[in-house]
Scaffold this motif. Structure first.
Motif, mmCIF file in Angstrom:
data_model
loop_
_atom_site.group_PDB
_atom_site.id
_atom_site.type_symbol
_atom_site.label_atom_id
_atom_site.label_comp_id
_atom_site.label_asym_id
_atom_site.label_seq_id
_atom_site.Cartn_x
_atom_site.Cartn_y
_atom_site.Cartn_z
ATOM 1 N N ASP A 280 0.788 -1.242 0.000
ATOM 2 C CA ASP A 280 0.000 0.000 0.000
ATOM 3 C C ASP A 280 0.819 1.291 0.000
ATOM 4 O O ASP A 280 0.274 2.363 0.242
ATOM 5 N N HIS A 300 0.567 6.656 0.955
ATOM 6 C CA HIS A 300 0.146 5.395 1.545
ATOM 7 C C HIS A 300 -1.367 5.326 1.457
ATOM 8 O O HIS A 300 -2.047 6.320 1.670
ATOM 9 N N LYS A 301 -1.877 4.145 1.119
ATOM 10 C CA LYS A 301 -3.329 4.039 0.885
ATOM 11 C C LYS A 301 -4.142 4.388 2.129
ATOM 12 O O LYS A 301 -5.248 4.886 2.022
ATOM 13 N N TYR A 302 -3.594 4.124 3.313
ATOM 14 C CA TYR A 302 -4.419 4.277 4.526
ATOM 15 C C TYR A 302 -3.844 5.226 5.572
ATOM 16 O O TYR A 302 -4.547 5.609 6.492
ATOM 17 N N ILE A 303 -2.583 5.584 5.461
ATOM 18 C CA ILE A 303 -1.968 6.343 6.576
ATOM 19 C C ILE A 303 -1.686 7.784 6.166
ATOM 20 O O ILE A 303 -1.065 8.045 5.130
ATOM 21 N N ASP A 304 -2.135 8.695 7.019
ATOM 22 C CA ASP A 304 -1.939 10.127 6.780
ATOM 23 C C ASP A 304 -0.428 10.455 6.695
ATOM 24 O O ASP A 304 0.362 9.976 7.519
ATOM 25 N N THR A 344 -7.745 11.903 -0.284
ATOM 26 C CA THR A 344 -7.085 11.043 0.706
ATOM 27 C C THR A 344 -5.667 10.722 0.249
ATOM 28 O O THR A 344 -4.707 10.798 1.029
ATOM 29 N N GLU A 345 -5.524 10.377 -1.004
ATOM 30 C CA GLU A 345 -4.181 10.050 -1.511
ATOM 31 C C GLU A 345 -3.253 11.257 -1.365
ATOM 32 O O GLU A 345 -2.102 11.126 -0.954
ATOM 33 N N ASN A 348 -2.168 11.703 2.096
ATOM 34 C CA ASN A 348 -1.284 10.634 2.568
ATOM 35 C C ASN A 348 0.085 10.657 1.885
ATOM 36 O O ASN A 348 0.827 9.696 1.958
ATOM 37 N N SER A 377 1.775 0.073 12.104
ATOM 38 C CA SER A 377 0.669 1.020 11.991
ATOM 39 C C SER A 377 -0.524 0.423 11.269
ATOM 40 O O SER A 377 -1.630 0.890 11.403
ATOM 41 N N HIS A 378 -0.227 -0.573 10.439
ATOM 42 C CA HIS A 378 -1.272 -1.011 9.516
ATOM 43 C C HIS A 378 -2.266 -1.972 10.157
ATOM 44 O O HIS A 378 -1.903 -2.849 10.865
#
Ligand SMILES: Cc1ncc(COP(=O)(O)O)c(C=O)c1O
Length: 378
Positions: A280, A300-304, A344-345, A348, A377-378
């Motif tokens: 990701d 990162h797809k999910y992390i700020d 979001t992208e 991140n 973190s994931h």
């Protein structure tokens, strides 16, 4: 272990530069405008630096104007050219400019100027054909960043410049990130105006230069009016020691350009390979030769991005999210949005920018730390 990977934000001043600046402050502190011995000694320092900067750009030294840095040089071009006209005209900028161009462009738009923002593709590249189509009879300036600060993409400056030259339109490039990593020859490249900043290539903060092609002289109204220093383009007593440091940094950057670019490209590619298996974590910007030698960027797809910056910082590694110049802001990176990424992208996004002191060991350690942080973190 502390590792600095934020050279796109600023570089540590080289010790040779600090020593030289200290010498100048101690012994060549006169006002360059003074006619006596003290003034002459400072003039010699300033003029030597002008030659050093000119040599780095293969420019006519007459065309080098010292400013307080990239922001001032960029503003001087946008506002200085606009003020030359009694009625608003048309300018073209890319949609991935640094805020030092973007904000003057929106200021001018609020005051009646027509501004075309050239779109970029997913890699951040401008299409020269779009520029060709955007030109109008009243286009007075095109400004396209040489190498993008957030994603490292290098624009096709030669093609862009040729289109401008054929259309008889002034062409400015913000080369703040490019200097010391890309060979820039203003005799060979069709560039009329070019901004540089010393603190991006191991000089000090608060000093830079604007190259103005002497053939186009008098097409710009200065921002600073006063004593007429810097051929009237930038009044104010010159910052002699900072200028001395800029000159030396430019000379050393020129000497080391080939070897350092090669070394950084190797480290960049090594780190890129080491990080490739992190799930990701998606690279952004151009690759290979169309990318700055010292630059890696991802989202990162999910992390700020800011969270990742903080966690890396706790582990002793400095990176940045979005542009460091505006990293206090919570807004997603406008650059990534323009490149077609989602909010979001863009939020991140992170950037790792390598520099002179970085070694293979730094790269290996950074990769280990990032793997660890992103696993936890994931
Ligand atoms: C592409 C670009 N232009 C302009 C600037 C501003 O330069 P300065 O910090 O010297 O004002 C920066 C700084 O990050 C930059 O990256």
């Amino acid at each position: 272990m502390q590792i600095y990977l934020d050279h796109g934000a600023t570089t540590p001043t080289r010790h040779e530069v600090i020593d030289f600046m200290a010498d100048v402050m101690r012994s060549q502190w006169g006002n360059p405008s003074s006619l006596h011995w003290w003034g002459e000694r400072s003039t010699m320092v300033v003029e030597r630096s002008r030659l050093q900067v000119a040599s780095l750009l293969n420019a006519d030294p007459e065309g080098v104007i010292f400013t307080s840095g990239g922001t001032e040089s960029d503003n001087m071009v946008m506002m200085g050219i606009a003020r030359q006209y009694s009625t608003p005209q048309h300018m073209i900028v890319s949609s991935v400019e640094h805020s030092a161009i973007r904000l003057p462009a929106s200021f001018l738009a609020e005051h009646g100027w027509e501004i075309t923002y050239l779109p970029v593709d997913r890699l951040g590249l401008v299409n020269p054909q779009d520029l060709q189509k955007a030109l109008r009879p009243n286009t007075v300036l095109v400004s396209i960043i040489a190498a993008q600060n957030e994603v490292g993409t290098i624009q096709p400056i030669e093609k862009i410049g040729m289109i401008c030259r054929n259309a008889n339109v002034l062409f400015h490039t913000d080369a703040v990130q490019a200097i010391g990593k890309l060979a820039i020859d203003v005799q060979f490249l069709p560039i009329d105006l070019l901004s540089i900043s010393a603190h991006k290539f191991y000089g000090t903060q608060g000093i830079g230069a604007l190259y103005i092609n002497p053939l186009i002289a008098k097409k710009m109204i200065p921002l600073m009016l006063g004593g007429g220093q810097e051929r009237g383009y930038r009044s104010g007593t010159q910052a002699v020691a900072a200028i001395a440091g800029l000159g030396l940094a430019a000379e050393l950057a020129e000497q080391e350009l080939d070897s350092e670019t090669k070394r950084l490209t190797h480290l960049r590619d090594r780190l890129y390979t080491l990080l490739a298996d992190i799930p990701d974590l998606i690279p952004t910007g151009a690759t290979g030769a169309a990318r700055l030698a010292n630059h890696l960027s991802f989202y990162h797809k999910y992390i700020d991005g800011r969270r990742l910056v903080r966690e890396m910082n706790l582990a002793g590694i400095a990176i940045s999210s979005g542009s460091a110049c505006s990293s206090g802001a919570i807004e997603p990176s406008p650059i990534l949005l323009q490149m077609g990424y989602s909010e979001t992208e863009a939020k991140n996004s992170i950037r790792l920018t390598l520099g002179k002191a970085n070694t293979e060991a730094d790269i290996e350690w950074t990769s280990l730390v990032m793997h660890q942080i992103l696993k936890v973190s994931h």
